[in-house]
Write a protein that holds these residues in place. Structure first.
Motif, mmCIF file in Angstrom:
data_model
loop_
_atom_site.group_PDB
_atom_site.id
_atom_site.type_symbol
_atom_site.label_atom_id
_atom_site.label_comp_id
_atom_site.label_asym_id
_atom_site.label_seq_id
_atom_site.Cartn_x
_atom_site.Cartn_y
_atom_site.Cartn_z
ATOM 1 N N SER A 37 33.452 9.757 15.111
ATOM 2 C CA SER A 37 31.902 9.549 14.446
ATOM 3 C C SER A 37 32.428 10.309 13.085
ATOM 4 C CB SER A 37 30.959 9.439 15.065
ATOM 5 O OG SER A 37 30.791 8.621 15.734
ATOM 6 N N GLU A 40 35.433 8.582 10.998
ATOM 7 C CA GLU A 40 35.448 7.570 10.146
ATOM 8 C C GLU A 40 34.249 7.894 8.960
ATOM 9 O OE1 GLU A 40 32.920 5.917 13.659
ATOM 10 O OE2 GLU A 40 34.781 4.568 13.979
ATOM 11 N N GLN A 41 32.743 8.927 9.486
ATOM 12 C CA GLN A 41 32.556 9.678 8.175
ATOM 13 C C GLN A 41 33.477 9.842 7.090
ATOM 14 O OE1 GLN A 41 29.851 11.828 9.877
ATOM 15 N NE2 GLN A 41 28.579 10.787 10.832
ATOM 16 N N MET A 43 36.494 9.757 6.647
ATOM 17 C CA MET A 43 37.502 7.965 5.645
ATOM 18 C C MET A 43 36.319 7.171 4.646
ATOM 19 S SD MET A 43 39.958 6.468 9.010
ATOM 20 C CE MET A 43 40.016 5.153 7.743
ATOM 21 N N GLU A 44 35.103 7.712 4.945
ATOM 22 C CA GLU A 44 34.615 6.816 3.696
ATOM 23 C C GLU A 44 34.199 7.705 2.507
ATOM 24 O OE1 GLU A 44 30.549 5.600 6.173
ATOM 25 O OE2 GLU A 44 31.943 4.129 7.712
ATOM 26 N N THR A 45 34.022 8.754 3.326
ATOM 27 C CA THR A 45 33.394 9.831 2.180
ATOM 28 C C THR A 45 34.708 10.709 1.151
ATOM 29 O OG1 THR A 45 33.521 11.732 3.599
ATOM 30 C CG2 THR A 45 31.262 10.605 3.507
ATOM 31 N N ASN A 95 47.942 4.186 3.737
ATOM 32 C CA ASN A 95 46.311 3.567 3.632
ATOM 33 C C ASN A 95 46.277 2.460 4.311
ATOM 34 O OD1 ASN A 95 43.803 3.259 2.668
ATOM 35 N ND2 ASN A 95 44.313 3.580 0.807
ATOM 36 N N ASP A 97 44.949 -1.229 6.024
ATOM 37 C CA ASP A 97 43.192 -1.757 6.738
ATOM 38 C C ASP A 97 42.579 -1.738 7.698
ATOM 39 O OD1 ASP A 97 42.609 -1.795 3.312
ATOM 40 O OD2 ASP A 97 43.337 -3.319 2.788
ATOM 41 N N LYS A 100 40.394 1.230 10.617
ATOM 42 C CA LYS A 100 38.635 0.789 11.020
ATOM 43 C C LYS A 100 38.791 0.444 11.407
ATOM 44 C CE LYS A 100 36.921 2.044 6.516
ATOM 45 N NZ LYS A 100 36.004 1.339 5.083
#
Length: 125
Positions: A37, A40-41, A43-45, A95, A97, A100
């Motif tokens: 987690s 994943e967080q 990666m988003e920020t 990078n 896709d 994720k």
């Protein structure tokens, strides 16, 4: 009478070792899921370079846990997680896709690994 006592002690040891094994697998999978987690967080920020440290932490923890998991859990479950974790390493460099989606698949296999050790009737049969 001594045989009955020895039998009860052996049975109690088997039950206690089973409970300890279940607790360890459940605890370790929860720790691995929380590390996933964090990846994943991150990666988003932030940028992909900032995610390198959580990836290394996750992979090191998985390598450590995998050794004992392969003794305690069905090998095919551990192997599915291992294959999924191995696919993450090349994807994190570029990078991609699919990263994720692969993280989601790793999460599913880890959840399956932990849930398979909970002593439920459907897990016994």
């Amino acid at each position: 009478m001594t045989r009955i006592r020895i039998g009860i002690i052996v049975l109690a040891l088997l039950v206690l070792s089973s409970i300890a094994t279940e607790w360890y697998v459940y605890h370790e999978t929860n720790v691995l899921l929380s590390e996933l987690s964090q990846i994943e967080q991150a990666m988003e920020t932030s940028a992909l370079e900032a995610v390198q440290k959580p990836f290394e932490t996750f992979e090191a923890h998985w390598e450590k846990s995998e050794k004992l998991f392969s003794i305690l859990v069905w090998r095919d479950r551990v192997q599915q997680v291992d294959v999924s974790v191995a696919r993450l390493n090349p994807m994190r460099v570029e990078n991609c896709d699919e990263l994720k989606a692969e993280l989601a698949e790793t999460r599913i296999w880890l959840e399956h690994l932990g849930a398979g050790e909970i002593p439920l009737l459907r897990n016994v049969f």
